[in-house]
Design a protein around this motif. Structure first.
Motif, PDB file in Angstrom:
ATOM      1  N   ASN A  60       0.631  -1.221  -0.116  1.00  0.00           N
ATOM      2  CA  ASN A  60       0.005   0.153   0.149  1.00  0.00           C
ATOM      3  C   ASN A  60       0.931   1.222   0.073  1.00  0.00           C
ATOM      4  OD1 ASN A  60      -2.232   1.598   0.074  1.00  0.00           O
ATOM      5  ND2 ASN A  60      -2.922   1.079   2.088  1.00  0.00           N
ATOM      6  N   VAL A  61       1.561   1.718  -1.157  1.00  0.00           N
ATOM      7  CA  VAL A  61       2.433   2.792  -1.432  1.00  0.00           C
ATOM      8  C   VAL A  61       1.798   3.734  -2.382  1.00  0.00           C
ATOM      9  CG1 VAL A  61       4.391   1.914  -0.091  1.00  0.00           C
ATOM     10  CG2 VAL A  61       3.697   1.143  -2.639  1.00  0.00           C
ATOM     11  N   PRO A  62       0.651   4.237  -2.433  1.00  0.00           N
ATOM     12  CA  PRO A  62       0.213   4.917  -3.434  1.00  0.00           C
ATOM     13  C   PRO A  62       1.028   6.166  -3.920  1.00  0.00           C
ATOM     14  CG  PRO A  62      -1.362   5.230  -1.428  1.00  0.00           C
ATOM     15  CD  PRO A  62      -0.383   4.123  -1.314  1.00  0.00           C
ATOM     16  N   ASP A  63       1.478   6.996  -2.627  1.00  0.00           N
ATOM     17  CA  ASP A  63       2.327   7.932  -2.971  1.00  0.00           C
ATOM     18  C   ASP A  63       3.852   7.624  -3.980  1.00  0.00           C
ATOM     19  OD1 ASP A  63       0.780   9.269  -1.398  1.00  0.00           O
ATOM     20  OD2 ASP A  63       2.048   9.529   0.039  1.00  0.00           O
ATOM     21  N   PRO A  81      -6.227   6.006  -2.124  1.00  0.00           N
ATOM     22  CA  PRO A  81      -6.807   6.834  -3.093  1.00  0.00           C
ATOM     23  C   PRO A  81      -6.731   6.394  -4.586  1.00  0.00           C
ATOM     24  CG  PRO A  81      -4.791   7.575  -2.361  1.00  0.00           C
ATOM     25  CD  PRO A  81      -4.850   6.497  -1.472  1.00  0.00           C
ATOM     26  N   LYS A  82      -7.524   7.085  -5.418  1.00  0.00           N
ATOM     27  CA  LYS A  82      -7.578   6.726  -6.970  1.00  0.00           C
ATOM     28  C   LYS A  82      -6.041   7.168  -7.233  1.00  0.00           C
ATOM     29  CE  LYS A  82      -9.620   5.425 -10.725  1.00  0.00           C
ATOM     30  NZ  LYS A  82      -8.508   4.759 -11.240  1.00  0.00           N
ATOM     31  N   ILE A  83      -5.224   6.465  -8.058  1.00  0.00           N
ATOM     32  CA  ILE A  83      -3.857   6.831  -8.570  1.00  0.00           C
ATOM     33  C   ILE A  83      -4.309   7.768  -9.765  1.00  0.00           C
ATOM     34  CG2 ILE A  83      -1.911   6.148  -9.727  1.00  0.00           C
ATOM     35  CD1 ILE A  83      -2.132   5.402  -6.707  1.00  0.00           C
ATOM     36  N   GLU A  89      -2.232   1.170 -14.036  1.00  0.00           N
ATOM     37  CA  GLU A  89      -3.538   0.718 -13.985  1.00  0.00           C
ATOM     38  C   GLU A  89      -3.691   0.029 -12.686  1.00  0.00           C
ATOM     39  OE1 GLU A  89      -6.037  -3.170 -15.841  1.00  0.00           O
ATOM     40  OE2 GLU A  89      -4.161  -2.640 -16.478  1.00  0.00           O
ATOM     41  N   GLN A  90      -4.786   0.748 -11.974  1.00  0.00           N
ATOM     42  CA  GLN A  90      -4.912   0.296 -10.608  1.00  0.00           C
ATOM     43  C   GLN A  90      -6.145  -0.389 -10.302  1.00  0.00           C
ATOM     44  OE1 GLN A  90      -6.060   3.867  -8.271  1.00  0.00           O
ATOM     45  NE2 GLN A  90      -5.464   2.890  -6.203  1.00  0.00           N
TER      46      GLN A  90
END
Length: 311
Positions: A60-63, A81-83, A89-90
């Motif tokens: 879990n590393v969206p940043d 959050p949405k990338i 592609e998430q």
């Protein structure tokens, strides 16, 4: 180069193996981050620069994913959050408000590949509750694995990260891909580690003090067992909560505070975390758990704050 970056636990390892099998990858590199750190370190960023395609699984590393400059498939089940990065592609059911207990199930559903690995990812993340899911039981039956064997396999795979062996976590993906699942119950390198870890947990549990129904445990160990000790104290031994301290974990201190669901109505864990961060510690957690890594000379300050909530 196909690069896979995955979480260090059983769910991350099985998700990576599922992806390799689903795509029929003959050549790939798989990496995990420094254990316990949710970031891409220099080693991973160097590999990303050389990769033609990146896969990020159960991490879990969206940043970090926002910053990648190669085509990326980001599969996860954690809230995030949405990338916005157009190269990514998430795939994450939580974006639609759906709960999946493991990333392995998301990978299996996305690629249409189902086997014992899909089930082990769930057992790794939610333990015995996994056996309440018919999908898990059916996959284990097909693999001729009992529930006890599934729990043991998770213990063996997880021994690599609990022993803080990053390379062994990465090798575990290849071990899965090249072995019959039943044979892994006899895989000697993992068995030795799991035994040493069990001994460390038993040793920690042999020195429990009690205060107002809360368990207090202190020990020193190179193994990352504080969360397992705390779970046993609260989930199996029915303490109101547990404060577990590893006073020398590779030169740092670890403090872990877990409370029962009933206590979570009384104790605002978010407030405790904020106060601990104010001491300059690395603290985080959620409603019922708090984990903290700090310099060894700050342990007493950390415990003073936590003990206010044990009254």
């Amino acid at each position: 180069m196909h690069l896979i970056v995955h979480h260090w636990d059983t769910d991350g390892v099985t998700s990576a193996a599922l992806l390799v099998r689903a795509l029929g990858l003959k050549e790939f590199t798989n990496m995990t981050a420094p254990i316990g750190e949710f970031r891409f370190d220099g080693r991973i960023w160097d590999a990303i620069e050389r990769a033609e395609r990146l896969y990020v699984l159960d991490f879990n590393v969206p940043d970090e994913v926002e910053k990648v400059k190669v085509p990326t498939l980001f599969i996860d089940h954690h809230t995030q959050p949405k990338i916005k990065n157009p190269l990514v592609e998430q795939v994450n059911p939580s974006l639609e408000g759906k709960y999946y207990p493991s990333c392995s199930l998301v990978v299996s559903e996305y690629f249409g590949i189902w086997n014992a690995w899909s089930a082990l990812g769930v057992v790794g993340d939610i333990g015995e509750k996994a056996f309440e899911l018919e999908t898990v039981n059916e996959l284990l039956r097909k693999a001729n694995l009992s529930r006890t064997e599934a729990l043991r396999l998770v213990e063996l795979i997880d021994s690599n990260y609990i022993a803080m062996e990053r390379e062994a976590v990465e090798e575990a993906v290849t071990v899965l891909l090249e072995s019959e699942i039943k044979d892994l119950l006899e895989y000697e390198p993992w068995i030795k580690k799991a035994k040493a870890i069990r001994d460390a947990i038993e040793n920690a549990l042999s020195s429990v003090e009690e205060k107002n129904g809360f368990a207090l445990v202190e020990f020193e160990s190179p193994y990352n067992v504080i969360s397992k000790v705390a779970r046993k104290l609260v989930w199996e031994m029915n303490y109101r909560g547990a404060v577990v301290v590893n006073r020398n974990f590779h030169g740092k201190a670890q403090v872990y505070f877990r409370i029962s669901p009933e206590e979570a109505e009384r104790i605002d864990m978010g407030k405790v975390i904020t106060r601990l961060r104010g001491l300059g510690t690395n603290a985080g957690g959620k409603r019922e758990v708090l984990g903290c890594v700090c310099e060894r000379d700050k342990i007493d300050d950390v415990l003073k704050i936590i003990e206010e909530y044990l009254r």
